[in-house]
Design an enzyme around this catalytic site. Structure first.
Site, PDB file in Angstrom:
ATOM      1  N   ASP A  77       0.819  -1.207   0.000  1.00  0.00           N
ATOM      2  CA  ASP A  77       0.000   0.000   0.000  1.00  0.00           C
ATOM      3  C   ASP A  77       0.857   1.263   0.000  1.00  0.00           C
ATOM      4  O   ASP A  77       2.080   1.202   0.132  1.00  0.00           O
ATOM      5  CB  ASP A  77      -0.942  -0.003   1.216  1.00  0.00           C
ATOM      6  CG  ASP A  77      -0.233  -0.378   2.518  1.00  0.00           C
ATOM      7  OD1 ASP A  77       1.015  -0.297   2.572  1.00  0.00           O
ATOM      8  OD2 ASP A  77      -0.913  -0.754   3.478  1.00  0.00           O
ATOM      9  N   ASN A 148      -7.204  -2.240  13.969  1.00  0.00           N
ATOM     10  CA  ASN A 148      -8.611  -2.428  13.586  1.00  0.00           C
ATOM     11  C   ASN A 148      -8.790  -3.629  12.659  1.00  0.00           C
ATOM     12  O   ASN A 148      -9.850  -3.813  12.066  1.00  0.00           O
ATOM     13  CB  ASN A 148      -9.140  -1.160  12.902  1.00  0.00           C
ATOM     14  CG  ASN A 148      -8.318  -0.798  11.672  1.00  0.00           C
ATOM     15  OD1 ASN A 148      -7.442  -1.559  11.262  1.00  0.00           O
ATOM     16  ND2 ASN A 148      -8.598   0.349  11.087  1.00  0.00           N
ATOM     17  N   HIS A 150      -6.932  -4.234   9.908  1.00  0.00           N
ATOM     18  CA  HIS A 150      -6.584  -4.062   8.489  1.00  0.00           C
ATOM     19  C   HIS A 150      -5.356  -4.884   8.117  1.00  0.00           C
ATOM     20  O   HIS A 150      -4.469  -5.125   8.918  1.00  0.00           O
ATOM     21  CB  HIS A 150      -6.452  -2.590   8.086  1.00  0.00           C
ATOM     22  CG  HIS A 150      -5.239  -1.858   8.549  1.00  0.00           C
ATOM     23  ND1 HIS A 150      -5.231  -0.498   8.789  1.00  0.00           N
ATOM     24  CD2 HIS A 150      -3.978  -2.257   8.819  1.00  0.00           C
ATOM     25  CE1 HIS A 150      -4.036  -0.113   9.161  1.00  0.00           C
ATOM     26  NE2 HIS A 150      -3.255  -1.163   9.196  1.00  0.00           N
ATOM     27  N   GLU A 155      -9.288  -1.831   5.144  1.00  0.00           N
ATOM     28  CA  GLU A 155      -9.882  -1.416   6.406  1.00  0.00           C
ATOM     29  C   GLU A 155     -11.164  -2.201   6.672  1.00  0.00           C
ATOM     30  O   GLU A 155     -11.680  -2.874   5.752  1.00  0.00           O
ATOM     31  CB  GLU A 155     -10.206   0.082   6.322  1.00  0.00           C
ATOM     32  CG  GLU A 155      -8.997   0.972   6.043  1.00  0.00           C
ATOM     33  CD  GLU A 155      -8.123   1.195   7.277  1.00  0.00           C
ATOM     34  OE1 GLU A 155      -8.036   0.307   8.143  1.00  0.00           O
ATOM     35  OE2 GLU A 155      -7.500   2.265   7.369  1.00  0.00           O
TER      36      GLU A 155
HETATM   37  C1  GLP Z   1       0.225   0.198   8.480  1.00  0.00           C
HETATM   38  C2  GLP Z   1       0.233  -0.575   7.154  1.00  0.00           C
HETATM   39  C3  GLP Z   1       0.024  -2.041   7.384  1.00  0.00           C
HETATM   40  C4  GLP Z   1       0.685  -2.439   8.686  1.00  0.00           C
HETATM   41  C5  GLP Z   1      -0.087  -1.821   9.830  1.00  0.00           C
HETATM   42  C6  GLP Z   1       0.473  -2.082  11.220  1.00  0.00           C
HETATM   43  O1  GLP Z   1      -0.193   1.478   8.371  1.00  0.00           O
HETATM   44  N1  GLP Z   1      -0.607  -0.082   6.116  1.00  0.00           N
HETATM   45  O2  GLP Z   1       0.507  -2.769   6.274  1.00  0.00           O
HETATM   46  O3  GLP Z   1       0.705  -3.820   8.814  1.00  0.00           O
HETATM   47  O4  GLP Z   1      -0.329  -0.457   9.599  1.00  0.00           O
HETATM   48  O5  GLP Z   1       1.546  -1.231  11.526  1.00  0.00           O
HETATM   49  P1  GLP Z   1       2.575  -1.544  12.688  1.00  0.00           P
HETATM   50  O6  GLP Z   1       3.415  -2.669  12.217  1.00  0.00           O
HETATM   51  O7  GLP Z   1       3.393  -0.289  12.837  1.00  0.00           O
HETATM   52  O8  GLP Z   1       1.792  -1.875  13.901  1.00  0.00           O
END
Ligand code: GLP
Length: 252
Positions: A77, A148, A150, A155
């Site tokens: 993404d 959440n 995702h 989402e």
């Molecule tokens: C991000 C990404 C995800 C990621 C998630 C968790 O914003 N879009 O691909 O897995 O949020 O982030 P973190 O690893 O910092 O908890």
């Protein structure tokens, strides 16, 4: 098939153990593909969670000669509205944390463009899907989970059939990003994400979740009904999926 039998195999381990095991799997895949004269196609995440894997792969490149010449990567993404050099762009994260340290070139590494013109977004997303297909599909998808539920930026509300597309970011996602952006008002409202269906077509999926902040979403990922209220539940039942979680994330 009922939800009850859709399981998600689990490894309880420290973040360091998970990083080593996942990096070793990726290295084995790269070498096996090279022996067959083929590319290894990786799907990669950003965030804090995968940093240990990237560090270990950089170490293997430096100390063990792990060669990334036969690797193609597709990121999950990107935020919309960010120039490639923006400090919070995933393009910059990937270059600074990983690509530049293992010799991965721009020609090998696909990330949705955050600064694509609004009129071009749909075509850009279709092209992303086409590039993945042309590469032969994703061999290995590494994922984190948002609080959440995702995966990528799929989402709550995302369908199992979803493909690479523009999405509106959920309030929890934007709040979690606010600190890094220096305030909620600077966090983009929209993004491009690989779809759930695109991710589920990966031949192997590995999911990482560490820390008490992830406890509730790990519980839901493992136990809640499979569906759009927590897109991470769609991972259950994939033919080759594994969740690596530490004690804190599992509430043990
Ligand atoms: C991000 C990404 C995800 C990621 C998630 C968790 O914003 N879009 O691909 O897995 O949020 O982030 P973190 O690893 O910092 O908890």
């Amino acid at each position: 098939m009922s939800n009850a039998v859709l399981s998600l195999p689990l490894t309880l381990c420290s973040p360091l153990q998970a990083a080593r095991e996942v990096a070793q799997e990726i290295a084995d895949l790269i070498r096996e593909r090279r022996a067959g004269g083929r590319m290894a196609v990786l799907c990669l995440p950003t965030g804090r969670t995968p940093l240990g894997v990237y560090e270990e792969l950089v170490r293997m490149h430096r100390d063990e000669g792990l060669d990334f010449a036969n690797v193609t990567t597709f990121n999950l993404d990107e935020f919309l509205g960010l120039a490639p050099e923006h400090p919070q762009s995933f393009r910059r994260y990937m270059r600074e944390r990983f690509f530049a340290h293992v010799g991965l070139t721009p020609a090998q590494t696909w990330i949705p463009f955050g600064d694509v013109a609004p009129a071009q977004i749909e075509a850009h997303c279709r092209e992303y899907e086409r590039e993945i297909a042309d590469a032969g599909g994703l061999d290995y998808a590494l994922l984190g989970i948002g609080r959440n539920g995702h995966i990528g930026f799929n989402e709550p509300g995302a369908t199992r059939e979803s493909r690479t597309r523009e999405v509106r970011l959920h309030e929890v996602t934007r709040a979690d990003a606010a600190k890094a952006f220096g305030g909620l008002e600077f966090v983009p409202e929209r993004a491009i994400t690989m779809g759930v269906a695109t991710i589920l077509e990966a031949r192997r999926i590995r999911v990482l979740a560490f820390g008490a902040d992830k406890r509730e979403i790990v519980r839901r990922t493992l136990e809640a009904p499979v569906g759009p209220q927590a897109p991470s539940t769609y991972l259950r039942g994939h033919a080759d999926v594994r969740l690596f979680a530490d004690e804190a994330a599992l509430g043990r």
